[in-house]
Motif scaffolding. Structure first.
Motif, PDB file in Angstrom:
ATOM      1  N   TRP A  45     -18.620  15.225   8.976  1.00 54.92           N
ATOM      2  CA  TRP A  45     -19.418  13.968   8.439  1.00 54.92           C
ATOM      3  C   TRP A  45     -20.606  14.074   9.234  1.00 54.92           C
ATOM      4  O   TRP A  45     -21.381  13.420   8.899  1.00 54.92           O
ATOM      5  CB  TRP A  45     -18.487  12.925   8.858  1.00 54.92           C
ATOM      6  N   ALA A  48     -23.107  16.173   7.745  1.00 59.10           N
ATOM      7  CA  ALA A  48     -23.742  15.637   6.481  1.00 59.10           C
ATOM      8  C   ALA A  48     -24.639  14.615   6.592  1.00 59.10           C
ATOM      9  O   ALA A  48     -25.396  14.567   6.199  1.00 59.10           O
ATOM     10  CB  ALA A  48     -22.513  15.415   5.715  1.00 59.10           C
ATOM     11  N   LYS A  49     -24.251  13.767   7.895  1.00 62.32           N
ATOM     12  CA  LYS A  49     -25.026  12.621   7.904  1.00 62.32           C
ATOM     13  C   LYS A  49     -26.379  12.813   8.437  1.00 62.32           C
ATOM     14  O   LYS A  49     -27.476  12.065   8.668  1.00 62.32           O
ATOM     15  CB  LYS A  49     -24.254  11.487   8.706  1.00 62.32           C
ATOM     16  N   THR A  52     -30.936  15.527   5.436  1.00 69.17           N
ATOM     17  CA  THR A  52     -30.749  15.404   3.762  1.00 69.17           C
ATOM     18  C   THR A  52     -31.003  16.888   3.310  1.00 69.17           C
ATOM     19  O   THR A  52     -31.283  17.032   2.167  1.00 69.17           O
ATOM     20  CB  THR A  52     -31.819  14.291   3.235  1.00 69.17           C
ATOM     21  N   SER A  54     -30.574  20.838   2.047  1.00 67.91           N
ATOM     22  CA  SER A  54     -29.275  21.360   1.432  1.00 67.91           C
ATOM     23  C   SER A  54     -28.356  21.948   2.665  1.00 67.91           C
ATOM     24  O   SER A  54     -29.061  22.714   3.472  1.00 67.91           O
ATOM     25  CB  SER A  54     -29.595  22.527   0.560  1.00 67.91           C
ATOM     26  N   VAL A  73     -17.241  15.210   4.130  1.00 66.74           N
ATOM     27  CA  VAL A  73     -18.488  15.266   3.225  1.00 66.74           C
ATOM     28  C   VAL A  73     -18.495  14.700   1.784  1.00 66.74           C
ATOM     29  O   VAL A  73     -19.501  14.754   1.150  1.00 66.74           O
ATOM     30  CB  VAL A  73     -18.926  16.744   3.022  1.00 66.74           C
ATOM     31  N   TYR A  76     -21.896  13.216  -0.310  1.00 65.30           N
ATOM     32  CA  TYR A  76     -22.959  13.853   0.328  1.00 65.30           C
ATOM     33  C   TYR A  76     -23.406  14.863  -0.686  1.00 65.30           C
ATOM     34  O   TYR A  76     -22.845  16.009  -0.402  1.00 65.30           O
ATOM     35  CB  TYR A  76     -23.077  14.059   1.904  1.00 65.30           C
ATOM     36  N   HIS A  78     -25.923  16.691  -1.206  1.00 67.06           N
ATOM     37  CA  HIS A  78     -26.839  17.580  -0.388  1.00 67.06           C
ATOM     38  C   HIS A  78     -25.760  18.693   0.238  1.00 67.06           C
ATOM     39  O   HIS A  78     -26.406  19.898   0.763  1.00 67.06           O
ATOM     40  CB  HIS A  78     -27.952  17.010   0.706  1.00 67.06           C
ATOM     41  N   VAL A  79     -24.563  18.514   0.265  1.00 68.51           N
ATOM     42  CA  VAL A  79     -23.562  19.378   1.284  1.00 68.51           C
ATOM     43  C   VAL A  79     -22.890  20.221   0.333  1.00 68.51           C
ATOM     44  O   VAL A  79     -22.176  19.544  -0.969  1.00 68.51           O
ATOM     45  CB  VAL A  79     -22.652  18.571   2.153  1.00 68.51           C
ATOM     46  N   ARG A 298     -16.949   8.648  -5.083  1.00 64.66           N
ATOM     47  CA  ARG A 298     -17.356   9.756  -4.558  1.00 64.66           C
ATOM     48  C   ARG A 298     -16.929  11.203  -5.180  1.00 64.66           C
ATOM     49  O   ARG A 298     -16.033  11.232  -5.887  1.00 64.66           O
ATOM     50  CB  ARG A 298     -17.133   9.840  -3.140  1.00 64.66           C
ATOM     51  N   TRP A 300     -17.501  15.711  -4.525  1.00 65.99           N
ATOM     52  CA  TRP A 300     -17.873  16.716  -3.502  1.00 65.99           C
ATOM     53  C   TRP A 300     -18.274  18.072  -3.980  1.00 65.99           C
ATOM     54  O   TRP A 300     -18.058  18.185  -5.248  1.00 65.99           O
ATOM     55  CB  TRP A 300     -16.634  16.921  -2.187  1.00 65.99           C
TER      56      TRP A 300
END
Length: 308
Positions: A45, A48-49, A52, A54, A73, A76, A78-79, A298, A300
């Motif tokens: 987390w 990921a936070k 931004t 990749s 994640v 998110y 971009h993860v 959400r 993933w």
């Protein structure tokens, strides 16, 4: 693409530590070692936070570690999550291709855009204040009791050393069966409500495998926006054992006493308290409130190392 490693050195009775020791000699990527339960979720987390850009997170561990990372994640985009398997069951890697070497990781990140797959994420709400998430499946009843027994097993460590960790699941079934009392359940899906008696277990799945290779939900598709419910009910102990023996190849769904359904939400009520697991991790029990299992808003993203 930035690359970080999250490593559970305790996974697979030390497989994680051994694998990472070999890899670390040849890589300078940032890495993070887990120190306690749920630490992988916290680490993922935070990673990921904080950006931004990749980000590829490579998980070295078993299904429990992967479960934690995905909880960190999800949501998110971009993860991307990749896996180098080091657990005893490794059910995640049966569905999604794992990286086997640093060379494969390097080859993957060298191609732009990266080959990725967006995967559904599940939510299970046991009560207004107790909600957890799952990537592969959640289960109720004997299913969860077996997960709890496996987690507490004193022989798991020994069997892992002999590379027989997956049979722990089979060995704990007999003991759990003797102690388990079937329950009744009411399940609402879409506009349909069904009542089941003498229920042994209920599993809500987003992929085919669990329990170290058992093909509990052979028709599950991980990105179709729906889950598959498998319920085993109205059969004797001996017939349950027959079902258990066929679950490894997925033919159990053809047997009497096994019912399957497909929906984006299942509302489950049980006539007594039963245990629950998410991705094989025991999370507690039902209450007097209905349990809600549904597809979370959400998603993933998993790395797909296969060529486009």
């Amino acid at each position: 693409m930035d690359v970080h490693f999250i490593i559970n050195e305790q996974a697979g009775d030390g497989k994680g530590a051994k694998l990472w020791a070999n890899l670390r000699l040849n890589t300078s990527y940032p890495f993070h070692l887990t120190e306690r339960r749920n630490h992988a979720e916290e680490l993922a987390w935070r990673l990921a936070k904080q950006t931004t850009v990749s980000l590829l997170i490579i998980v070295i561990g078993g299904d429990g570690t992967i479960h934690e990372v995905l909880n960190g994640v999800a949501g998110y985009p971009h993860v991307t999550v990749g896996v180098m398997k080091a657990g005893s069951g490794n059910d995640f890697a049966r569905t999604f291709p794992a990286f086997n070497s640093l060379q494969e990781v390097e080859s993957y990140i060298a191609i732009e855009p990266a080959n990725r797959k967006t995967v559904d994420f599940g939510s299970v709400k046991l009560s207004a204040s107790h909600q957890r998430y799952f990537a592969s499946n959640c289960g109720f009843g004997l299913d969860a009791d077996i997960s709890l027994a496996v987690g507490q097993s004193t022989i798991k460590k020994t069997l892992n050393k002999w590379k027989l960790g997956s049979i722990v699941y089979a060995l704990t079934v007999a003991r759990s069966l003797l102690a388990f009392k079937p329950f009744n359940a009411t399940i609402q899906m879409d506009s349909d409500t069904r009542i089941f008696e003498n229920v042994w277990m209920i599993t809500v799945s987003n992929q085919k495998y669990y329990g170290g290779g058992m093909k509990i939900s052979p028709h599950s598709i991980y990105d179709d926006g729906e889950f598959e419910l498998t319920i085993i009910h109205s059969i004797s102990v001996l017939k349950f054992l027959a079902v258990f023996l066929t679950v490894f190849n997925g033919s159990h769904t053809k047997l009497k006493g096994v019912s399957t359904y497909k929906s984006d939400q299942f509302i489950i009520e049980t006539d007594r308290v039963v245990g629950c697991h998410t991705d094989g991790e025991y999370i507690g029990t039902t209450t007097d409130q209905p349990v809600i299992c549904d597809v979370d808003e959400r998603k993933w993203v998993v790395a797909d190392k296969r060529e486009k």
